[in-house]
Structure formats: C-alpha cells, structure tokens
Write a protein that holds these residues in place. Sequence first.
Motif, PDB file in Angstrom:
ATOM      1  N   THR B 269     -37.279  33.821 -27.699  1.00 35.41           N
ATOM      2  CA  THR B 269     -36.914  35.266 -28.386  1.00 35.41           C
ATOM      3  C   THR B 269     -38.025  36.264 -29.231  1.00 35.41           C
ATOM      4  O   THR B 269     -38.111  37.338 -28.588  1.00 35.41           O
ATOM      5  N   ILE B 270     -38.896  35.440 -29.548  1.00 35.95           N
ATOM      6  CA  ILE B 270     -40.154  36.152 -30.196  1.00 35.95           C
ATOM      7  C   ILE B 270     -40.916  36.754 -28.935  1.00 35.95           C
ATOM      8  O   ILE B 270     -41.319  37.927 -29.100  1.00 35.95           O
ATOM      9  N   PHE B 271     -41.175  36.008 -27.798  1.00 38.30           N
ATOM     10  CA  PHE B 271     -42.030  36.437 -26.791  1.00 38.30           C
ATOM     11  C   PHE B 271     -41.005  37.432 -26.188  1.00 38.30           C
ATOM     12  O   PHE B 271     -41.701  38.667 -25.631  1.00 38.30           O
ATOM     13  N   ALA B 272     -39.837  37.338 -26.224  1.00 39.00           N
ATOM     14  CA  ALA B 272     -38.865  38.465 -25.834  1.00 39.00           C
ATOM     15  C   ALA B 272     -39.157  39.785 -26.379  1.00 39.00           C
ATOM     16  O   ALA B 272     -39.241  41.016 -25.797  1.00 39.00           O
ATOM     17  N   VAL B 273     -39.154  39.804 -27.476  1.00 40.22           N
ATOM     18  CA  VAL B 273     -39.307  40.887 -28.588  1.00 40.22           C
ATOM     19  C   VAL B 273     -40.688  41.437 -28.380  1.00 40.22           C
ATOM     20  O   VAL B 273     -40.928  42.591 -28.058  1.00 40.22           O
ATOM     21  N   LEU B 274     -41.767  40.561 -28.285  1.00 41.01           N
ATOM     22  CA  LEU B 274     -43.173  40.958 -28.069  1.00 41.01           C
ATOM     23  C   LEU B 274     -43.338  41.703 -26.675  1.00 41.01           C
ATOM     24  O   LEU B 274     -43.920  42.903 -26.698  1.00 41.01           O
ATOM     25  N   ALA B 275     -42.655  41.230 -25.659  1.00 39.44           N
ATOM     26  CA  ALA B 275     -42.683  41.844 -24.154  1.00 39.44           C
ATOM     27  C   ALA B 275     -42.172  43.294 -24.344  1.00 39.44           C
ATOM     28  O   ALA B 275     -42.516  44.104 -23.895  1.00 39.44           O
ATOM     29  N   VAL B 276     -40.826  43.515 -24.892  1.00 41.32           N
ATOM     30  CA  VAL B 276     -40.151  44.800 -25.007  1.00 41.32           C
ATOM     31  C   VAL B 276     -40.795  45.554 -25.935  1.00 41.32           C
ATOM     32  O   VAL B 276     -41.085  46.673 -25.328  1.00 41.32           O
ATOM     33  N   ILE B 277     -41.553  45.328 -26.985  1.00 37.87           N
ATOM     34  CA  ILE B 277     -42.283  46.338 -27.691  1.00 37.87           C
ATOM     35  C   ILE B 277     -43.382  46.847 -27.053  1.00 37.87           C
ATOM     36  O   ILE B 277     -43.720  47.882 -27.028  1.00 37.87           O
ATOM     37  N   THR B 278     -44.015  45.860 -26.394  1.00 36.14           N
ATOM     38  CA  THR B 278     -45.376  45.948 -25.612  1.00 36.14           C
ATOM     39  C   THR B 278     -45.130  47.022 -24.720  1.00 36.14           C
ATOM     40  O   THR B 278     -45.856  47.907 -24.562  1.00 36.14           O
ATOM     41  N   SER B 300     -52.338  49.695 -18.804  1.00 34.34           N
ATOM     42  CA  SER B 300     -52.248  48.330 -19.009  1.00 34.34           C
ATOM     43  C   SER B 300     -51.669  47.544 -20.041  1.00 34.34           C
ATOM     44  O   SER B 300     -51.298  46.449 -19.853  1.00 34.34           O
ATOM     45  N   VAL B 301     -51.477  48.034 -21.433  1.00 41.57           N
ATOM     46  CA  VAL B 301     -50.830  47.657 -22.482  1.00 41.57           C
ATOM     47  C   VAL B 301     -49.321  47.339 -21.907  1.00 41.57           C
ATOM     48  O   VAL B 301     -48.632  45.909 -21.870  1.00 41.57           O
ATOM     49  N   ALA B 302     -48.871  48.235 -21.223  1.00 36.56           N
ATOM     50  CA  ALA B 302     -47.496  48.249 -20.741  1.00 36.56           C
ATOM     51  C   ALA B 302     -47.244  47.206 -19.884  1.00 36.56           C
ATOM     52  O   ALA B 302     -46.296  46.309 -19.897  1.00 36.56           O
ATOM     53  N   GLN B 303     -48.424  46.979 -18.798  1.00 35.73           N
ATOM     54  CA  GLN B 303     -48.129  45.936 -17.925  1.00 35.73           C
ATOM     55  C   GLN B 303     -48.433  44.537 -18.406  1.00 35.73           C
ATOM     56  O   GLN B 303     -47.614  43.390 -17.941  1.00 35.73           O
ATOM     57  N   ALA B 304     -49.154  44.439 -19.525  1.00 34.54           N
ATOM     58  CA  ALA B 304     -49.121  43.228 -20.228  1.00 34.54           C
ATOM     59  C   ALA B 304     -47.556  42.710 -20.696  1.00 34.54           C
ATOM     60  O   ALA B 304     -47.396  41.688 -20.527  1.00 34.54           O
ATOM     61  N   GLY B 305     -46.857  43.759 -21.071  1.00 33.53           N
ATOM     62  CA  GLY B 305     -45.419  43.725 -21.303  1.00 33.53           C
ATOM     63  C   GLY B 305     -44.753  42.907 -20.303  1.00 33.53           C
ATOM     64  O   GLY B 305     -43.923  41.915 -20.582  1.00 33.53           O
ATOM     65  N   TYR B 306     -44.943  43.643 -19.313  1.00 29.55           N
ATOM     66  CA  TYR B 306     -43.994  42.983 -18.056  1.00 29.55           C
ATOM     67  C   TYR B 306     -44.448  41.732 -17.856  1.00 29.55           C
ATOM     68  O   TYR B 306     -43.511  40.590 -17.579  1.00 29.55           O
ATOM     69  N   ILE B 307     -45.819  41.373 -17.603  1.00 27.64           N
ATOM     70  CA  ILE B 307     -46.212  40.047 -17.255  1.00 27.64           C
ATOM     71  C   ILE B 307     -45.797  39.179 -18.509  1.00 27.64           C
ATOM     72  O   ILE B 307     -45.480  37.946 -17.963  1.00 27.64           O
ATOM     73  N   SER B 308     -45.778  39.472 -19.583  1.00 25.95           N
ATOM     74  CA  SER B 308     -45.541  38.597 -20.526  1.00 25.95           C
ATOM     75  C   SER B 308     -43.756  38.106 -20.594  1.00 25.95           C
ATOM     76  O   SER B 308     -43.200  37.231 -21.360  1.00 25.95           O
ATOM     77  N   MET B 309     -43.265  38.674 -19.736  1.00 26.46           N
ATOM     78  CA  MET B 309     -41.637  38.578 -19.334  1.00 26.46           C
ATOM     79  C   MET B 309     -41.536  37.043 -18.829  1.00 26.46           C
ATOM     80  O   MET B 309     -40.728  36.365 -19.031  1.00 26.46           O
ATOM     81  N   ALA B 310     -42.648  36.762 -18.282  1.00 21.08           N
ATOM     82  CA  ALA B 310     -42.685  35.282 -17.415  1.00 21.08           C
ATOM     83  C   ALA B 310     -42.707  34.207 -18.513  1.00 21.08           C
ATOM     84  O   ALA B 310     -42.199  32.994 -18.593  1.00 21.08           O
ATOM     85  N   PHE B 311     -43.347  34.344 -20.073  1.00 18.37           N
ATOM     86  CA  PHE B 311     -42.980  33.618 -20.973  1.00 18.37           C
ATOM     87  C   PHE B 311     -41.735  33.319 -21.484  1.00 18.37           C
ATOM     88  O   PHE B 311     -41.414  32.236 -22.176  1.00 18.37           O
TER      89      PHE B 311
END
Lengths: 100, 483
Positions: B269-278, B300-311
Amino acid sequence: MIGLEHYLILSAIIFSIGLYGLMTLNNGIRLMMCIELMLNAAIINLVAFSAYSHDITGQVFALFVIALAAAEAAIGLAIMLAIYRIRDDIELNEINILRW
Amino acid sequence: MEDILLLAPEIILAVTALVVLVAGLYLKTEHKVALGFISVAGIIMAIALTMSIMLAKTSASMFYDTMVIDPLSQVFKLVFLSVALLVSIASVKYVSEDRNTEEFFALLLLAIIGMMVVSSSNDLITLFLGFELAGLATYALVGFEKKNIKVLEASMKYFIIGAVSSAFLLFGMSYVYGMTGTTNIPGIAANAHLLVDNPIGIVAIVMLIAGFGYKMSLVPFHMWAPDTYQGAPSVISALLAGASKKMGFIAAFKVIIVALIALNAEWQTIFAVLAVITMTLGNVVALSQDSVKRMLAYSSVAQAGYISMAFVVLTPTALAGGILYILSHAFMKAGAFIAVAIVGFMILVGNKDARDTDHIDNFRGLSKRMPITAFALMVFLLALAGIPATAGFVSKFVLFSSTIEAGLVWLAVIAILNSAISLFYYARVIKYMYFMPTEGGRITEPAPYAIAMILALVAVLVIGIWPEPFIYWASEAANVLLI
C-alpha cells in the motif's frame, strides 16, 4: 555496565543533531559537518552491533564508510570552493537560480 | 580465476578510465579528442563481454558471495553501458575544446563502474560502495563547467541531497545489519522476520526506502531532480536520467523486494501511494514548464512513478514490465536529453553568451532548421508518452496489463490517465518544433551528437517494433528476483 542500547541511543542522538542542523543551517561548510555527523552516527551503530554480536563484518563496513566519508568531503569541498570563487560566499540559501 | 573473467567488463572499464586519465596528461588540448574514442572503444568492449556472459546464461557468485552474476545483473549492466555509450559518443563533441577532457571521461567511466557494481552486488557493503562510487563521480560530473554558477548550483543541490540520502541509507543498513546479524542480501531475506517483528526494523526499512527513493526520484524525495537535470550539462542529464536513476531501481529491487516478499501487504500500500503521488505530481508540474530540460526532468519523475508500480504488483510479469520500462526509458530519456544538448550546443555556437538554451522558444520551427534533431526528439517524446510502435508503448503495455491482471484496476486506470496528461506537454514541444514559424537557415548537427542520437532512435524503434527478445530477457531477469 554500558550496554548496546546506550550506543544506539548515542548514535540516534548524533544522527538527529546532524539532521536538525541540515534543516536549519545554510552555510555550506556547516552543512557538510552535519552530513559528516550523520555518517558517523551510522558508523557508531555498525561498530556497536559488530562488537556486541561478535561478528567482524560490521567493522569492515565501518572502515569502508570512513574512507567513503573522506572522499565525499573532498568532492563537497571542491564544489563549495568553486561556488566561493564565483560568489565570494557560500550562503546556500541565496543560490536560487533554479526553481520551479 | 574463472571469477575474475566474469568481472572483465568492469576491469576493462577501470583500465580504460586510468589510461584516459594518464594519457590526458601528455596530450595537447587539440589532440584530446582521441580520449573520447578510447573510452568509446572501452565501453564497446565491455558491452560485447557483458552480452556474451548474459547470452551464456552464466550464474555465479564470487568474492565470498558479495558479487553475483545472473541475468538480472547483466541486463542492468547492459542498460548502464548503453547509456554510457550514447553519452560518451555525444560528449566527444561536448568536451572537444575543454582542457579537462580526460577527467570528464574518467569520471564517466568510474560512474558506470559504480552502477555495474550495484547491479552485481549481493551484499550491503558492495551495494553501498557501488552506490557511492557512482554518486561521487556524478556529483563531480554535474559540476563540470566550474565557471557557470547555474551548473554549480545544480551540482551543490545534487551533492547535499545525495550525501544526506546516503547517510539515511547507511543508517538504515546499520540497523538491518544489527537486526539480522548479516550484510549478505540472501541472508537478510532469510532473517527478514527479525526485521518485521521489531520497531527498529520498520525504521530501517523506511530509511532504506528514503535512500533508494532519492536515486529513483520518487516524490517526496524528488526535489533535487528537476534542479539538477535542468542545471547540469545536457549530456550529464542524459547520464543521470538514463543510468543513475536506474541504479536506484536495481538497488531497491535487490534489497526491498527481498524484504517485501517476506513482509505483508501493508508495504505494498505504501508503494502504491508513493507511485500514484509520484506519477501525478510529476505529470502535473511538467505541464507548466517552459524549460524543456526541466519538463523532461519532471516527466522522468513521473516515469519513476510508473516503474515503481512493479513494487506494488510484484508478479513476474509486472517485474518484467518494470525492467523493460527501465530499459526503454533509458534510451528514450537519454536520447531526448541528447537532442536537447544538440539544440543548446548549436545556440551556443551562434552566440557564446546565450542563456537558457533549453527554453521552449528555442525549439520554435526546429523542424526547418534541424530536421533530423526535430524528428528524433519527436520520436523520443512520443515514445515517452507511449505511442504504439515505440519502446514506450511496449513497456507501458506489459506493465499496465500485468497490473490489471493482478486485480489492481484502479492503479492501472490512474496510470493510464496520467499517460494521457503527459501527452499534452510532449505534444506542446512537438507543436513548437513543427507548427511554429522560424528564422535562421538550415544547420547541420555535429557528427558525434547526431550518431548518439540516431543510435538511441534506432534502439527506441527496435524495442517498439520487435520487442520479443527484450521481453524475454526482462522476464529472465525478473525470475531471478522472485525465486
């Protein structure tokens, strides 16, 4: 008798002092001293854990970190020096060309 | 002895860095262009060796189990090396008349070695050392133009925030070592329950997420990224966005996924929140940027958000999608920054005192003045937005569809909405380049820049049109993580 927790509390306090300094100060050299405090707090942790669990790995890690902290200080001082040569001070709050 | 051969790519790069550094002492400034060719040759050799190790599917651990060779590490090494290749080809022109050429290339190679050590590391000590080696080299590279206050400001911000985050990372690692009694990553995974049962363990994991999140430029640890990417020389921005950021991901893959799998769902859940905010913050702030480099930085910040959806999803397909995204993002973003570097370089050739060369007004009618650059930049921007037949589409497709498969439809919907927002600011640059009038005649791009940009363009299109081998290797790499 000094136990492991005393060392952990000491390192937590030093880490917090460093973090507090980072947020309140704006002189470049002072900021670097605060970063050094934070790194050294982590080193105290590593050595304390290593000594109390009779495992040498933590001390090896600490030695590497001491060398890294020195390298980091060198790079940081070089950057501060370059800024000083152009601006004649290192009050970092006044360096704000890049924003939003 | 066999072990040493598996590290041959790193050794070759280290030797090249030293040769470049020493040879630079004996060369006159006008002959220093040769140093660029030496480092390009070294990087190409390292790529060939890494590829041969990867294709042989070697798996080995060495140096008392502190380094591992597996498909995961080799795929990431190839990402770092390809970005390094693009950046060093482009830099042949960028540093051609600088008397510090040798330092530039030596630092570039050392940064890449640091990243490769991180991707091979199997121990917190090697991981931290690699992290710092790459960090220290890039702090110096960002501040390379030491007479330019804007560059120095970027370097200073990058250094302060980088040093603080590595202090956080180290403090977290010291607790992890204390709780689990080992610095070996599989050993930590075996003892992960000791971390979870202890409040100090939770603090440690939060500190690790903060330390890695800074390199990955996840919101709220992203504040340095726009300033640094905008202020740094454009070729170095390409290195930071293409390679240095991916180092954060491989480190987080190695340490956090290992711990996350042992933990429970709350961390997801924490990573989901981080990914969405990012992704949301990155895309929304990018809308209002007038500096193209700063816009690319927020994207590039936004793309980091997409990639962290993998977490968050943590299925094999999602991790493969994340790794594929990392690979394609490296080419798209590095290519885009190199294209911006060309525009900036051509403006500086015309007028030495020009400022804000990356302002969007300088891209007016670029298609008339520099058709190749304009076309390549258009492809990179469309790829970043995820238009079909480019690398961006394939990786977004794999990542988002795996998210939906795993039942996280809301997350996929947010990500797709975000991609739609992002198309707006990418299209704005394309509008400026293709539909705005211009003054000034046709300009020919310098050959090194053009070669680097076209290589990136080819890579983006190849991954987009023929993705099977890339998806295959991304899944091979993802399998290593989930065993």
